[in-house]
Write a protein that holds these residues in place. Structure first.
Motif, PDB file in Angstrom:
ATOM      1  N   MET A  26       0.829  -1.128   0.164  1.00 19.42           N
ATOM      2  CA  MET A  26      -0.091   0.116  -0.053  1.00 19.42           C
ATOM      3  C   MET A  26       0.810   1.324  -0.071  1.00 19.42           C
ATOM      4  O   MET A  26       0.463   2.118  -0.270  1.00 19.42           O
ATOM      5  CB  MET A  26      -1.102   0.149   1.242  1.00 19.42           C
ATOM      6  CG  MET A  26      -1.991  -0.939   1.030  1.00 19.42           C
ATOM      7  SD  MET A  26      -3.200  -1.072   2.449  1.00 19.42           S
ATOM      8  CE  MET A  26      -4.051   0.789   2.418  1.00 19.42           C
ATOM      9  N   GLY A  27       2.066   1.222   0.772  1.00 22.31           N
ATOM     10  CA  GLY A  27       3.016   2.315   0.498  1.00 22.31           C
ATOM     11  C   GLY A  27       3.842   2.388  -0.509  1.00 22.31           C
ATOM     12  O   GLY A  27       4.422   3.585  -0.817  1.00 22.31           O
ATOM     13  N   LEU A  28       3.839   1.425  -1.375  1.00 24.86           N
ATOM     14  CA  LEU A  28       4.717   1.505  -2.415  1.00 24.86           C
ATOM     15  C   LEU A  28       4.058   1.676  -3.802  1.00 24.86           C
ATOM     16  O   LEU A  28       4.411   2.302  -4.801  1.00 24.86           O
ATOM     17  CB  LEU A  28       5.391  -0.043  -2.855  1.00 24.86           C
ATOM     18  CG  LEU A  28       6.275  -0.299  -1.808  1.00 24.86           C
ATOM     19  CD1 LEU A  28       6.971  -1.810  -1.913  1.00 24.86           C
ATOM     20  CD2 LEU A  28       7.414   0.660  -1.871  1.00 24.86           C
ATOM     21  N   PHE A  29       2.629   1.162  -3.891  1.00 26.70           N
ATOM     22  CA  PHE A  29       1.710   1.289  -5.068  1.00 26.70           C
ATOM     23  C   PHE A  29       1.373   2.737  -5.542  1.00 26.70           C
ATOM     24  O   PHE A  29       1.355   3.611  -4.414  1.00 26.70           O
ATOM     25  CB  PHE A  29       0.539   0.449  -4.945  1.00 26.70           C
ATOM     26  CG  PHE A  29       0.725  -1.079  -5.339  1.00 26.70           C
ATOM     27  CD1 PHE A  29       2.017  -1.541  -5.331  1.00 26.70           C
ATOM     28  CD2 PHE A  29      -0.369  -1.833  -5.431  1.00 26.70           C
ATOM     29  CE1 PHE A  29       2.037  -2.875  -5.645  1.00 26.70           C
ATOM     30  CE2 PHE A  29      -0.193  -2.943  -5.847  1.00 26.70           C
ATOM     31  CZ  PHE A  29       0.888  -3.539  -5.904  1.00 26.70           C
ATOM     32  N   GLY A  30       1.537   3.028  -6.563  1.00 20.78           N
ATOM     33  CA  GLY A  30       1.548   4.432  -7.103  1.00 20.78           C
ATOM     34  C   GLY A  30       2.702   5.036  -7.636  1.00 20.78           C
ATOM     35  O   GLY A  30       2.691   6.147  -8.290  1.00 20.78           O
ATOM     36  N   LYS A  31       3.971   4.545  -7.069  1.00 25.35           N
ATOM     37  CA  LYS A  31       5.213   5.085  -7.409  1.00 25.35           C
ATOM     38  C   LYS A  31       5.422   4.334  -8.954  1.00 25.35           C
ATOM     39  O   LYS A  31       4.838   3.328  -9.151  1.00 25.35           O
ATOM     40  CB  LYS A  31       6.215   4.570  -6.549  1.00 25.35           C
ATOM     41  CG  LYS A  31       6.018   5.257  -5.230  1.00 25.35           C
ATOM     42  CD  LYS A  31       7.036   4.914  -4.019  1.00 25.35           C
ATOM     43  CE  LYS A  31       6.982   5.226  -2.808  1.00 25.35           C
ATOM     44  NZ  LYS A  31       6.949   6.658  -2.492  1.00 25.35           N
ATOM     45  N   THR A  32       6.518   4.867  -9.528  1.00 24.72           N
ATOM     46  CA  THR A  32       7.042   4.033 -10.907  1.00 24.72           C
ATOM     47  C   THR A  32       7.604   2.956 -10.550  1.00 24.72           C
ATOM     48  O   THR A  32       8.135   2.626  -9.378  1.00 24.72           O
ATOM     49  CB  THR A  32       8.059   5.157 -11.477  1.00 24.72           C
ATOM     50  OG1 THR A  32       9.000   5.441 -10.860  1.00 24.72           O
ATOM     51  CG2 THR A  32       7.333   6.398 -12.211  1.00 24.72           C
ATOM     52  N   VAL A  75      -4.662   7.108 -16.183  1.00 24.03           N
ATOM     53  CA  VAL A  75      -3.329   7.715 -16.276  1.00 24.03           C
ATOM     54  C   VAL A  75      -2.692   7.039 -15.192  1.00 24.03           C
ATOM     55  O   VAL A  75      -3.233   7.068 -14.052  1.00 24.03           O
ATOM     56  CB  VAL A  75      -3.142   9.067 -16.372  1.00 24.03           C
ATOM     57  CG1 VAL A  75      -1.533   9.255 -16.198  1.00 24.03           C
ATOM     58  CG2 VAL A  75      -3.541   9.585 -17.627  1.00 24.03           C
ATOM     59  N   SER A  76      -1.892   6.006 -15.262  1.00 28.61           N
ATOM     60  CA  SER A  76      -1.147   4.908 -14.208  1.00 28.61           C
ATOM     61  C   SER A  76       0.313   5.034 -14.376  1.00 28.61           C
ATOM     62  O   SER A  76       0.739   5.224 -15.345  1.00 28.61           O
ATOM     63  CB  SER A  76      -1.838   4.007 -14.100  1.00 28.61           C
ATOM     64  OG  SER A  76      -1.331   3.005 -13.091  1.00 28.61           O
ATOM     65  N   GLY A 134       4.858   2.457 -18.045  1.00 25.82           N
ATOM     66  CA  GLY A 134       5.221   1.569 -18.761  1.00 25.82           C
ATOM     67  C   GLY A 134       5.101   1.630 -20.543  1.00 25.82           C
ATOM     68  O   GLY A 134       5.957   0.890 -20.979  1.00 25.82           O
ATOM     69  N   ASP A 135       4.349   2.451 -20.814  1.00 24.50           N
ATOM     70  CA  ASP A 135       4.320   2.594 -22.123  1.00 24.50           C
ATOM     71  C   ASP A 135       5.073   3.508 -22.745  1.00 24.50           C
ATOM     72  O   ASP A 135       5.741   3.419 -23.847  1.00 24.50           O
ATOM     73  CB  ASP A 135       2.741   3.287 -22.464  1.00 24.50           C
ATOM     74  CG  ASP A 135       1.520   2.257 -22.228  1.00 24.50           C
ATOM     75  OD1 ASP A 135       1.701   0.993 -22.547  1.00 24.50           O
ATOM     76  OD2 ASP A 135       0.722   2.983 -22.200  1.00 24.50           O
ATOM     77  N   ASN A 136       5.681   4.471 -21.915  1.00 23.20           N
ATOM     78  CA  ASN A 136       6.494   5.501 -22.573  1.00 23.20           C
ATOM     79  C   ASN A 136       7.733   5.957 -21.593  1.00 23.20           C
ATOM     80  O   ASN A 136       8.710   6.752 -21.667  1.00 23.20           O
ATOM     81  CB  ASN A 136       5.846   6.551 -22.983  1.00 23.20           C
ATOM     82  CG  ASN A 136       4.977   7.481 -21.831  1.00 23.20           C
ATOM     83  OD1 ASN A 136       5.280   6.877 -20.607  1.00 23.20           O
ATOM     84  ND2 ASN A 136       3.985   8.082 -22.292  1.00 23.20           N
ATOM     85  N   GLY A 137       7.697   5.352 -20.238  1.00 23.35           N
ATOM     86  CA  GLY A 137       8.774   5.891 -19.423  1.00 23.35           C
ATOM     87  C   GLY A 137       8.735   7.213 -18.731  1.00 23.35           C
ATOM     88  O   GLY A 137       9.436   7.457 -18.007  1.00 23.35           O
ATOM     89  N   LEU A 138       7.527   7.871 -18.940  1.00 24.03           N
ATOM     90  CA  LEU A 138       6.941   9.189 -18.447  1.00 24.03           C
ATOM     91  C   LEU A 138       6.457   8.989 -17.131  1.00 24.03           C
ATOM     92  O   LEU A 138       5.497   8.010 -17.057  1.00 24.03           O
ATOM     93  CB  LEU A 138       6.328   9.848 -19.407  1.00 24.03           C
ATOM     94  CG  LEU A 138       7.026  10.273 -20.705  1.00 24.03           C
ATOM     95  CD1 LEU A 138       5.885  10.884 -21.582  1.00 24.03           C
ATOM     96  CD2 LEU A 138       8.372  10.927 -20.511  1.00 24.03           C
ATOM     97  N   GLY A 139       6.394   9.801 -16.160  1.00 25.66           N
ATOM     98  CA  GLY A 139       5.662   9.942 -14.958  1.00 25.66           C
ATOM     99  C   GLY A 139       4.511  10.448 -14.999  1.00 25.66           C
ATOM    100  O   GLY A 139       3.893  10.844 -16.202  1.00 25.66           O
ATOM    101  N   LYS A 176      -0.414  15.246 -18.511  1.00 20.03           N
ATOM    102  CA  LYS A 176      -0.388  16.669 -19.427  1.00 20.03           C
ATOM    103  C   LYS A 176      -0.488  15.933 -20.839  1.00 20.03           C
ATOM    104  O   LYS A 176      -1.255  16.573 -21.714  1.00 20.03           O
ATOM    105  CB  LYS A 176       0.880  17.478 -19.314  1.00 20.03           C
ATOM    106  CG  LYS A 176       1.089  18.256 -17.963  1.00 20.03           C
ATOM    107  CD  LYS A 176       1.920  19.133 -17.966  1.00 20.03           C
ATOM    108  CE  LYS A 176       3.407  18.290 -17.478  1.00 20.03           C
ATOM    109  NZ  LYS A 176       4.630  19.269 -17.620  1.00 20.03           N
ATOM    110  N   GLY A 177       0.278  15.129 -21.151  1.00 15.80           N
ATOM    111  CA  GLY A 177       0.133  14.615 -22.517  1.00 15.80           C
ATOM    112  C   GLY A 177      -1.328  14.019 -22.792  1.00 15.80           C
ATOM    113  O   GLY A 177      -1.627  14.328 -24.123  1.00 15.80           O
TER     114      GLY A 177
END
Length: 212
Positions: free
Chosen positions: A47-53, A113-114, A141-146, A152-153
């Motif tokens: 729970m403390g890790l999910f949401g990060k890259t 967006v995830s 995972g699709d593009n390496g962007l946060g 924004k994209g």
């Protein structure tokens, strides 16, 4: 509370749309053990890790100075979680989700967006049949962007004039701040507190009531 006017609701995944921690805790522990680490991924830890890259999760949870091995371990965690999810018959979506999506999709466009791995969102859509409710999605995972850059994209690509993001942790709110997007806190998810938000919901079903 006044109603929120929007032409595009962007959803987070884990802790907002569904909760796969009951499935994934065992997947991640098994992968770590196979890679030689004595790490037990408890539900509270995840729970403390999910949401990060995924790279940030590896850096925070795998006790190895070699980044290549940390990231390889997380790749195996991802592989095992997807395999375990594929054979699980557990409904991990939050109760009432489909009713909310069906209702809101008639009033506005829905997006995702995830920070998850490639294929994860597609697995959710195929597993649940919810693809018909969403207009577009993108992930780390699709593009390496946060998350901020992907928000924004997606907003620019779909010409969303008044976007709002539904997420559950402070990291989601921080990404929205960077992207210039209003944030609704899914307080039923993994986050204990958020510094600010335009609205707070304690159950996914409440989202219908606050959207104009």
């Amino acid at each position: 509370m006044s109603k929120i006017r929007t032409d595009g609701i962007i959803f987070d995944m884990d802790g907002t749309i569904w909760d796969n921690i009951p499935v994934f805790a065992g997947s991640w522990t098994r992968a770590a053990k196979e890679m030689g680490y004595d790490v037990v991924f408890t539900p509270k830890m995840l729970m403390g890790l999910f949401g990060k890259t995924m790279t940030d999760i590896a850096d925070a949870s795998i006790p190895d100075s070699d980044p290549a091995k940390r990231y390889k371990t997380l790749e195996l965690c991802e592989e095992y979680e997807m395999a375990d999810l594929a054979v699980s018959d557990m409904d991990t979506t939050y109760p009432g989700l489909e009713d909310v999506l069906e209702d809101l999709s008639k009033r506005t466009k829905l997006y995702i967006v995830s920070n998850c791995q490639a294929g994860y969102i597609e697995t959710y859509l195929e597993r649940t049949g919810h693809g018909k409710y969403f207009t577009d999605f993108i992930c780390y995972g699709d593009n390496g962007l946060g998350k901020a850059d992907n928000i924004k994209g997606l907003v620019a690509k779909n010409n969303i004039q008044h976007p709002v993001y539904l997420g559950d942790i402070q990291g989601d709110k921080d990404a929205c701040d960077k992207a210039g997007v209003d944030f609704i806190w899914a307080a039923y998810g993994y986050g204990d507190s958020i510094d600010s938000y335009v609205a707070k919901i304690d159950d996914i079903s409440e989202l219908k009531e606050i959207i104009e």
